[in-house]
Design a protein around this motif. Structure first.
Motif, PDB file in Angstrom:
ATOM      1  N   GLU A 185       0.822  -1.211   0.000  1.00 38.56           N
ATOM      2  CA  GLU A 185       0.000   0.000   0.000  1.00 38.56           C
ATOM      3  C   GLU A 185       0.862   1.270   0.000  1.00 38.56           C
ATOM      4  OE1 GLU A 185      -0.498  -2.390   2.487  1.00 38.56           O
ATOM      5  OE2 GLU A 185      -2.123  -3.404   1.416  1.00 38.56           O
ATOM      6  N   LEU A 186       2.001   1.201   0.687  1.00 38.36           N
ATOM      7  CA  LEU A 186       2.816   2.395   0.889  1.00 38.36           C
ATOM      8  C   LEU A 186       3.229   3.043  -0.428  1.00 38.36           C
ATOM      9  CD1 LEU A 186       4.373   4.222   2.884  1.00 38.36           C
ATOM     10  CD2 LEU A 186       6.309   2.632   2.636  1.00 38.36           C
ATOM     11  N   PHE A 187       3.689   2.242  -1.385  1.00 41.54           N
ATOM     12  CA  PHE A 187       4.235   2.806  -2.614  1.00 41.54           C
ATOM     13  C   PHE A 187       3.165   3.300  -3.580  1.00 41.54           C
ATOM     14  CE2 PHE A 187       7.942  -0.013  -1.439  1.00 41.54           C
ATOM     15  CZ  PHE A 187       8.714   1.045  -1.001  1.00 41.54           C
ATOM     16  N   HIS A 188       1.890   3.185  -3.177  1.00 41.97           N
ATOM     17  CA  HIS A 188       0.827   3.767  -3.987  1.00 41.97           C
ATOM     18  C   HIS A 188       0.433   5.157  -3.483  1.00 41.97           C
ATOM     19  CE1 HIS A 188      -0.099   0.350  -6.603  1.00 41.97           C
ATOM     20  NE2 HIS A 188       0.146  -0.418  -5.565  1.00 41.97           N
ATOM     21  N   GLN A 189       1.100   5.613  -2.418  1.00 42.56           N
ATOM     22  CA  GLN A 189       0.814   6.941  -1.893  1.00 42.56           C
ATOM     23  C   GLN A 189       1.291   8.014  -2.885  1.00 42.56           C
ATOM     24  OE1 GLN A 189      -1.009   7.297   1.009  1.00 42.56           O
ATOM     25  NE2 GLN A 189      -1.137   5.082   0.657  1.00 42.56           N
ATOM     26  N   PRO A 190       0.653   9.204  -2.870  1.00 41.20           N
ATOM     27  CA  PRO A 190       0.974  10.250  -3.865  1.00 41.20           C
ATOM     28  C   PRO A 190       2.441  10.632  -3.915  1.00 41.20           C
ATOM     29  CG  PRO A 190      -1.017  10.806  -2.663  1.00 41.20           C
ATOM     30  CD  PRO A 190      -0.458   9.594  -1.998  1.00 41.20           C
ATOM     31  N   GLU A 191       3.115  10.709  -2.755  1.00 41.11           N
ATOM     32  CA  GLU A 191       4.513  11.143  -2.759  1.00 41.11           C
ATOM     33  C   GLU A 191       5.407  10.130  -3.471  1.00 41.11           C
ATOM     34  OE1 GLU A 191       3.695   9.713   1.559  1.00 41.11           O
ATOM     35  OE2 GLU A 191       2.606  10.591  -0.137  1.00 41.11           O
ATOM     36  N   TYR A 192       5.074   8.833  -3.357  1.00 37.87           N
ATOM     37  CA  TYR A 192       5.882   7.819  -4.024  1.00 37.87           C
ATOM     38  C   TYR A 192       5.583   7.781  -5.520  1.00 37.87           C
ATOM     39  CZ  TYR A 192       7.646   6.056   0.381  1.00 37.87           C
ATOM     40  OH  TYR A 192       8.307   5.945   1.577  1.00 37.87           O
ATOM     41  N   LYS A 193       4.332   7.991  -5.886  1.00 34.70           N
ATOM     42  CA  LYS A 193       3.996   8.044  -7.303  1.00 34.70           C
ATOM     43  C   LYS A 193       4.751   9.178  -7.993  1.00 34.70           C
ATOM     44  CE  LYS A 193      -0.624   5.970  -7.148  1.00 34.70           C
ATOM     45  NZ  LYS A 193      -2.069   6.161  -7.442  1.00 34.70           N
ATOM     46  N   GLN A 194       4.838  10.318  -7.299  1.00 32.75           N
ATOM     47  CA  GLN A 194       5.568  11.450  -7.859  1.00 32.75           C
ATOM     48  C   GLN A 194       7.053  11.149  -7.937  1.00 32.75           C
ATOM     49  OE1 GLN A 194       4.145  14.366  -9.097  1.00 32.75           O
ATOM     50  NE2 GLN A 194       6.237  14.550  -9.905  1.00 32.75           N
ATOM     51  N   LEU A 195       7.573  10.447  -6.923  1.00 33.24           N
ATOM     52  CA  LEU A 195       8.982  10.060  -6.904  1.00 33.24           C
ATOM     53  C   LEU A 195       9.323   9.181  -8.114  1.00 33.24           C
ATOM     54  CD1 LEU A 195      11.733   9.875  -5.354  1.00 33.24           C
ATOM     55  CD2 LEU A 195      10.800   7.831  -4.255  1.00 33.24           C
ATOM     56  N   PHE A 196       8.449   8.237  -8.407  1.00 27.96           N
ATOM     57  CA  PHE A 196       8.697   7.343  -9.543  1.00 27.96           C
ATOM     58  C   PHE A 196       8.635   8.099 -10.869  1.00 27.96           C
ATOM     59  CE2 PHE A 196       6.733   3.940  -6.643  1.00 27.96           C
ATOM     60  CZ  PHE A 196       7.961   3.667  -6.070  1.00 27.96           C
ATOM     61  N   GLU A 197       7.724   9.043 -10.975  1.00 28.49           N
ATOM     62  CA  GLU A 197       7.627   9.837 -12.198  1.00 28.49           C
ATOM     63  C   GLU A 197       8.887  10.683 -12.388  1.00 28.49           C
ATOM     64  OE1 GLU A 197       5.469   9.915 -14.736  1.00 28.49           O
ATOM     65  OE2 GLU A 197       4.586   8.143 -13.778  1.00 28.49           O
ATOM     66  N   ASN A 198       9.373  11.282 -11.309  1.00 33.71           N
ATOM     67  CA  ASN A 198      10.591  12.092 -11.391  1.00 33.71           C
ATOM     68  C   ASN A 198      11.798  11.230 -11.762  1.00 33.71           C
ATOM     69  OD1 ASN A 198       9.047  14.254 -10.607  1.00 33.71           O
ATOM     70  ND2 ASN A 198       9.697  14.190  -8.459  1.00 33.71           N
ATOM     71  N   LYS A 199      11.811  10.021 -11.267  1.00 32.45           N
ATOM     72  CA  LYS A 199      12.931   9.113 -11.512  1.00 32.45           C
ATOM     73  C   LYS A 199      13.069   8.792 -13.003  1.00 32.45           C
ATOM     74  CE  LYS A 199      14.694   4.726  -9.630  1.00 32.45           C
ATOM     75  NZ  LYS A 199      14.558   3.775 -10.741  1.00 32.45           N
ATOM     76  N   LYS A 200      11.948   8.714 -13.690  1.00 29.26           N
ATOM     77  CA  LYS A 200      11.972   8.369 -15.107  1.00 29.26           C
ATOM     78  C   LYS A 200      12.743   9.397 -15.939  1.00 29.26           C
ATOM     79  CE  LYS A 200       7.587   5.821 -15.141  1.00 29.26           C
ATOM     80  NZ  LYS A 200       6.187   5.782 -15.668  1.00 29.26           N
TER      81      LYS A 200
END
Length: 511
Positions: free
Chosen positions: A13-28
């Motif tokens: 559940e944790l990695f579906h939180q908004p801050e992690y979603k944004q982190l993954f997008e930035n990582k790309k």
């Protein structure tokens, strides 16, 4: 963001939180990724025959190997002996991998020490590491035996274990009569089953030195091989007890790998007693329950102990029948009636499930002995092997597998793929689909990618709990194999028929 300690979220559940979603997008942005359309196009291309030909043409690259390296098998063999501490002459990082790999499978602490070789040892040799390491291990952990093996680093620079151990004893690291068996286990050749074999031979040659007597002790030795189902050793002990003969298991790691939680820490639970291991040289015979993980050990026993050995793999009806008849022959005791009743139950269970597995096409990968045994069982059920992939294959295995396939009308269309990895298996499953895939947890990604239902059998199983506690051998093992295979098939049928008013015509309550 601080979290409520009473509501800690699992990573699912944790990695579906908004801050992690944004982190993954930035990582790309920093990964130089391609557009989604190009990724999809290439992904689809890798599912076809054109890519399969290119995939199978590669020689210098392995992608997701279906094997582990020698030291892992060596330390697995060592902990089956009473009070034994595995000692790896090599770098800490390698040993951390071995420990973690086994701990994740068994959910048990796996104690192994390292000589912690670093750059200086790589240049000047690891003698001082051995001297200090044996001394520390002996003083800190109070073992009854320390079993030494090597990693690639020690092998590349040519560390001589026998000489190093002698020098360590001369330096007072351990008493001169303290058992320190060893095995050279370079990871760049062989696999985990080779390491198991090398260590088993090394330990037996050490503990039995000077123990040969003129008369037999009347016992039967069992060598399980690289068998990761703790229930199997217990099943062997149960069967031997029903017969009523004396035996020794070389080596019994079932309690070490499945120890009870009593509230007190025991670093060395269970294990074959060293005096029993020493006396194994005087047994009437040795039975190996695997062939390919015991090659050198069996050769050593026959040549040095002058003791007859045989291979008997009690999987499925045929394998179990042959095993029990061998025990009856060696012991002179008729097969107990209780086992005959168990056979009837197994046959009844096979009859119940036969119509569902008959004609089903399956792919399988794993160690040679495991694959041979599971294919034999599936042939008894009328299932049809299509892809048989064994990364750490050999000519003897390939010959016996082809003989097994030729013995059944259901084995006529199978292909044995020696030396191939799980990326090869992906191409096989896309181009020639099957109904079931049998293998360890690493097949989970193949299941997701190719939508082939996965039956988890083998090592490691790290995404499901407790499967290692079962038995897979004997008539009781047949029930478990049926449970895993046929119920995986039912789960897939339910998944494909569970949409109301669309696919639920066959969403049956009774299977």
């Amino acid at each position: 963001m601080p979290q409520n300690p009473e509501k800690i979220q699992d990573h699912v559940e944790l990695f579906h939180q908004p801050e992690y979603k944004q982190l993954f997008e930035n990582k790309k942005q920093f990964e130089n990724g391609h557009e989604a359309e190009e990724v999809t196009r290439v992904a689809e291309w890798t599912k076809g025959w054109d890519y399969r030909e290119k995939n199978f043409a590669r020689e210098a690259l392995t992608v997701n190997p279906a094997k582990a390296c020698q030291p892992l098998g060596a330390i697995f063999a060592a902990v089956g002996f009473e009070g034994t501490l595995p000692f790896v002459q090599g770098a800490q990082g390698c040993v951390a991998y071995f420990r973690a790999h086994l701990t994740r499978h068994y959910k048990e602490p796996f104690s192994t020490v390292s000589s912690s070789m670093t750059e200086d040892a790589a240049v000047f040799g690891g003698l001082q590491n051995m001297i200090d390491g044996l001394a520390n291990s002996y003083q800190l952990y109070k073992p009854k035996m320390i079993a030494v093996c090597t990693t690639c680093m020690a092998e590349v620079i040519g560390d001589d274990l026998q000489s190093f151990i002698n020098n360590a004893k001369e330096a007072g690291s351990v008493p001169k009569d303290f058992p320190v068996p060893y095995a050279h286990t370079p990871s760049f050749v062989g696999s985990h089953i080779t390491g198991y074999d090398n260590m088993m031979k090394g330990i037996l040659s050490n503990v039995t030195a000077g123990q040969k007597k003129e008369t037999s002790n009347g016992k039967i030795n069992f060598i399980p091989g690289f068998d990761t189902y703790v229930g199997n050793n217990r099943e062997i002990k149960r069967i031997a007890s029903l017969f009523g003969f004396d035996y020794t298991i070389l080596a019994d790691n079932s309690d070490y790998l499945d120890s009870p939680n009593t509230g007190e820490f025991d670093m060395y639970p269970g294990g074959t007693k060293l005096e029993d291991a020493a006396d194994s040289i005087n047994a009437k015979a040795t039975i190996a329950l695997q062939a390919h993980s015991t090659i050198k050990t069996r050769e050593y026993i026959e040549k040095e102990w002058k003791q007859p050995t045989s291979v008997s793999r009690p999987w499925g009806i045929k394998g179990t029948d042959e095993f029990l008849m061998k025990l009856s022959e060696l012991s002179g005791i008729p097969i107990p009636q209780e086992l005959e009743i168990e056979r009837g139950r197994a046959v009844d269970a096979m009859t119940d499930s036969h119509s569902w597995l008959h004609g089903k096409r399956f792919a399988i990968y794993g160690e040679p002995d495991l694959v041979y045994c599971v294919v034999g069982f599936m042939l008894e059920m009328g299932a049809e092997p299509v892809h048989i992939l064994v990364h750490n294959s050999n000519e003897i295995f390939e010959a016996e597998m082809k003989e097994l396939l030729a013995s059944s009308p259901f084995g006529q269309h199978a292909t044995v793929w020696p030396g191939k990895d799980l990326w090869h298996m992906r191409s096989l499953l896309f181009t020639e689909p099957v109904d079931l895939l049998i293998g360890n947890s690493y097949g989970k990604y193949l299941w997701r990618d190719t939508k082939t239902p996965l039956v988890r059998i083998g090592y490691p199983i790290i995404d499901r709990h407790h499967l290692h506690r079962y038995t897979t051998i004997g008539y009781q093992g047949i029930i478990n194999l049926l449970n895993w295979t046929v119920n995986t098939l039912f789960e897939e049928i339910d998944r494909n028929t569970n949409i109301p008013s669309k696919t639920d015509i066959s969403y049956d309550l009774i299977r």
